[in-house]
Design an enzyme around this catalytic site. Structure first.
Site, PDB file in Angstrom:
ATOM      1  N   ASN A 136      -9.955   0.118   0.621  1.00 58.23           N
ATOM      2  CA  ASN A 136      -8.546   0.494   0.049  1.00 58.23           C
ATOM      3  C   ASN A 136      -8.614   0.013  -0.703  1.00 58.23           C
ATOM      4  O   ASN A 136      -8.191  -0.914  -1.669  1.00 58.23           O
ATOM      5  CB  ASN A 136      -8.356  -0.454   1.256  1.00 58.23           C
ATOM      6  CG  ASN A 136      -6.649  -0.891   1.306  1.00 58.23           C
ATOM      7  OD1 ASN A 136      -5.907  -0.412   1.063  1.00 58.23           O
ATOM      8  ND2 ASN A 136      -6.290  -1.098   2.515  1.00 58.23           N
TER       9      ASN A 136
ATOM     10  N   CYS B 151       0.715  -1.003   0.708  1.00 62.53           N
ATOM     11  CA  CYS B 151       0.188  -0.036  -0.424  1.00 62.53           C
ATOM     12  C   CYS B 151       1.225   1.404  -0.483  1.00 62.53           C
ATOM     13  O   CYS B 151       0.457   2.230  -0.635  1.00 62.53           O
ATOM     14  CB  CYS B 151      -0.662  -0.230   1.212  1.00 62.53           C
ATOM     15  SG  CYS B 151      -1.986  -1.617   1.743  1.00 62.53           S
TER      16      CYS B 151
ATOM     17  N   HIS C 251      -3.734   6.618   4.170  1.00 63.41           N
ATOM     18  CA  HIS C 251      -3.905   5.564   3.702  1.00 63.41           C
ATOM     19  C   HIS C 251      -5.470   5.516   4.039  1.00 63.41           C
ATOM     20  O   HIS C 251      -5.915   4.857   5.291  1.00 63.41           O
ATOM     21  CB  HIS C 251      -3.107   4.607   3.979  1.00 63.41           C
ATOM     22  CG  HIS C 251      -3.174   3.007   3.235  1.00 63.41           C
ATOM     23  ND1 HIS C 251      -3.684   3.313   2.088  1.00 63.41           N
ATOM     24  CD2 HIS C 251      -3.449   1.606   3.696  1.00 63.41           C
ATOM     25  CE1 HIS C 251      -4.229   2.016   1.433  1.00 63.41           C
ATOM     26  NE2 HIS C 251      -4.338   1.261   2.734  1.00 63.41           N
TER      27      HIS C 251
END
Ligand code: UT7
Length: 318
Positions: A275, A113, A245
């Site tokens: 996500n 990520c 994030h």
């Protein structure tokens, strides 16, 4: 001295929506549970006719347009992804052809990520050292291709999407700091066991020990953000917008509180996209720009934690 500055943003958001109600039909879960435990209402899924590199192309075209840059002026392409079209060649090479740029360098960067923040560090170094004047930096994920829609611990979280920025040489400060870290000891808390060279035919979907990842994420986002704020030589109260994030609303809230940042300084769009791994900060940044939540001179803090474990935070002056 030349600085590295973001001069345009773009995104590609797939049309197809996967709502919590849709997931209720696939696994034992509920809209209430997903919203309360993650903050997510829906995510987007890429249609079968398109690939990751197609999402990248759209995001890049928009970023180029928004920064008034022609593809001919781009000196290099860096793509953060964990879901490339092929294991090799890179998405960045496919993108070079789709964009019809000159035969510039192009490579993918794999840091889970945190890929986009890692790319920022590379772009900053290359521009400040006069190795490039204008770069395309992309974060793009086709996560639905690696999600097991029988696993309720993961399938409720992830979605597809792409974001891109043009980063160029500037006389004004832009990317002020980037601080990165990694700890491979926890590799198997968030990983894909099969499909790599170790076990080519093994389980090829994401596996995650959610609780463990959650606890570490909250701690690291706080400490790593403070590191980036210090490296930028500013104080936390000089941050105008925090773009974390978009992994879990509870992680975002805990990190924001630990950093003592007010609610209105924190940008969240997890409810709409879930996500999207390396695309998540880019989708949020583009939306914040479109909604005029960012003005010239603002200090923006990005912070990401994910697979590896690998993490990164950056402070960017707009
Ligand atoms: O981008 C990379 C970084 N990734 C992350 O940061 C993700 C971090 N982790 C998370 O976001 C959370 O850990 C999850 C959303 C994955 C899980 O939330 P949690 O609050 O940690 O739930 P849990 O795993 O502790 O489970 C709590 C309960 C359990 O039931 P019991 O044992 O209390 O009866 C689970 O079986 O909730 C149950 N559960 C679910 N129930 C309904 C777990 N998943 C689900 C579900 N729907 N999807």
């Amino acid at each position: 001295m030349s600085f590295a500055k973001i001069t345009g943003t773009g995104v590609f958001i797939p049309e197809k929506r996967l709502t919590n109600e849709d997931l209720e039909k696939l696994v034992e879960t509920s809209d209430d549970w997903i919203k309360a435990r993650t903050g997510i209402s829906e995510r987007r899924l890429l249609d079968e006719k398109r690939n990751n590199s197609d999402m990248c192309l759209h995001a890049c075209q928009e970023a180029l347009k928004n920064s008034n840059t022609s593809p001919d002026d781009i000196d290099g392409i860096i793509v953060a992804t964990v879901t490339p079209d092929y294991i090799t060649p890179s998405v960045a090479c496919l993108l070079q052809e789709k964009l019809k740029t000159r035969k510039i360098f192009a490579f993918d960067l794999s840091a889970g990520c945190s890929g986009f923040i890692y790319c920022l560090s590379v772009a900053k170094a290359m521009i400040e050292n006069n190795q490039a004047k204008k770069l395309l930096v992309v974060g793009s994920e086709h996560l639905s291709s690696i999600v097991d829609y029988k696993d309720r611990g993961t399938c409720i979280l992830f979605g597809d999407g792409a974001g891109a920025v043009v980063i160029e040489s500037s006389k004004e400060p832009g990317i002020l700091s980037v601080c990165l870290g990694a700890s491979g000891k926890e590799a198997e808390l968030l990983y894909i066991p099969g499909g790599g060279s170790k076990d080519p035919t093994g389980y090829r979907f994401l596996k995650m020990e959610g609780k463990e990842v959650f606890k570490e994420a909250v701690k690291v986002i706080q400490s790593n953000s403070l590191e980036a704020i210090n490296a930028a030589n500013i104080k936390t109260n000089e941050i105008d917008l925090f773009i974390p994030h978009q992994a879990n609303m509870r992680i975002i809230e805990a990190a924001r509180e630990r950093l003592d940042l007010p609610l209105e300084k924190c940008f969240v769009n997890i409810d709409k996209y879930g996500n999207t791994s390396s695309a998540s900060v880019l989708l949020a940044l583009h939306e914040a720009v479109k909604e005029s939540k960012i003005k010239k001179g603002d200090n923006i803090l990005f912070s990401v934690f994910g697979a590896g474990f690998a993490w990164g935070s950056a402070v960017v002056k707009w």
